[in-house]
Design an enzyme around this catalytic site. Structure first.
Site, PDB file in Angstrom:
ATOM      1  CG  ASP A 111      -2.003   1.013   1.307  1.00  0.00           C
ATOM      2  OD1 ASP A 111      -2.169   1.538   0.065  1.00  0.00           O
ATOM      3  OD2 ASP A 111      -2.426   1.114   2.235  1.00  0.00           O
ATOM      4  CE1 TYR A 112       4.133   3.380  -4.744  1.00  0.00           C
ATOM      5  CE2 TYR A 112       2.320   2.735  -5.685  1.00  0.00           C
ATOM      6  CZ  TYR A 112       3.682   2.895  -5.630  1.00  0.00           C
ATOM      7  OH  TYR A 112       4.453   2.261  -6.607  1.00  0.00           O
ATOM      8  CG  ASP A 286      -3.174   5.311  -3.033  1.00  0.00           C
ATOM      9  OD1 ASP A 286      -3.453   5.551  -4.257  1.00  0.00           O
ATOM     10  OD2 ASP A 286      -3.747   6.095  -2.174  1.00  0.00           O
TER      11      ASP A 286
END
Length: 332
Positions: A111-112, A286
């Site tokens: 996950d960004y 994301d």
């Protein structure tokens, strides 16, 4: 009951979620009503609806990804939509816990972290915002320290919550009215937070103005990868339509760029996975979900993290949080 957030409709006072959420302190009955609504929605949308959709041969849900739905450029999940399953509530997380890997396999979540705010720092070149990300300072704490004129160590959860709402509200072009409504505070107080933010992060204010001016000139906004998003209504006489178009223009460089970077990451991760038995299953905003053998997951997670963090160079670091677990909820 009386509240400043109450709205009248043709048939009486509104009882929609937004109104009731703003009145939650007004009466003890409101919280149970909101909880009941959430449970009914989760039951109807996921618990009852998803199991019959599982493929009888694979015992899996198979969604369809489309590129021509979301104007931001993100992939859209349909039939069924697996991108709206909530994560913030314990009940929502319980539903995600039902998504599990087969025996001997695990799920990797990559996950960004705060990618849109990082893109904001990259594009605006604001020194305070850039310093926070470069030095690994929590950006919401940094914003709270600036907005409330206090030391980082003195910031409490309450101030950080306000700062987080301001940070993300500005990305989406939120007005003082919108911020006041989301935080449940007076409009004047919200306006003061926004004004103070722009005083402390002056290059963000300049950048936002330049985005709108450029969009008016070109009839479009652009992402860091040069993808063009046409925007109508920027020069119209209707103030409401023009303001909405300006919000789209301000948001596109951040949200659209995040979508571009995620697609680049998916391509790189797909290449990386050719060497293993792992499979990319899902993209949610994301986050990427990958299924892998339990033994190879730790090393693979490290390689996925490195691939995603280096897929595009910003002025501030891209950071990816990874987790490994048998279920989606526990991997996040």
């Amino acid at each position: 009951l009386k509240s400043s957030v109450m709205k009248k409709t043709k048939t009486g006072h509104s009882t929609d979620h937004e109104v009731l959420e703003g009145m939650v302190e007004a009466h003890e009955i409101i919280e149970p009503i909101l909880s009941h609504r959430e449970l009914v929605k989760l039951k109807g949308t996921y618990i009852d609806a998803l199991p019959p959709l599982a493929n009888p041969k694979t015992a899996r849900l198979h969604t369809t990804f489309r590129q021509d739905v979301a104007a931001t450029g993100r992939l859209s999940s349909q039939e069924p939509n697996l991108q709206n399953i909530p994560i913030r509530t314990e009940t929502g997380r319980a539903i995600r816990r039902a998504f599990v890997a087969p025996p001997g396999r695990v799920l990797i979540s990559a996950d960004y972290s705060q990618i849109e705010l990082r893109i904001m720092a990259h594009l605006s070149e604001d020194p305070v915002l850039t310093k926070a990300f470069t030095e690994g300072i929590d950006v919401h704490t940094q914003t709270a320290a600036e907005v409330f004129s206090m030391e980082l160590a003195d910031v409490t959860g309450a101030e950080r919550r306000v700062a987080k709402a301001v940070n993300y509200g500005l990305i989406y072009g939120q007005s003082a009215f919108g911020l006041a409504r989301s935080l449940g505070i007076p409009r004047r107080e919200a306006a003061q937070y926004i004004d103070t933010y722009f005083e402390r992060f002056s290059k963000v204010r300049t950048f936002m103005g330049e985005i709108v001016a450029s969009a008016v000139d070109h009839g479009a906004a652009y992402t860091v990868c040069g993808r063009k998003r046409p925007i109508v209504g920027l020069s119209g006489k209707n103030q409401r339509i023009r303001a909405a178009a300006e919000r789209v223009a301000q948001n596109t460089p951040m949200q659209g760029s995040a979508a571009d970077i995620m697609k680049l990451a998916m391509l790189r991760v797909a290449t990386l996975l050719r060497e293993s038995t792992a499979e990319m299953l899902l993209t949610v905003h994301d986050e990427l979900i990958i299924e892998a053998d339990k033994e190879e997951a730790p090393e693979l997670a490290k390689r996925i993290k490195e691939a995603m963090e280096t897929v595009y160079e910003l002025r501030v670091p891209l950071v990816v949080d990874v987790g490994i677990a048998p279920s989606w909820a526990d991997a996040h």
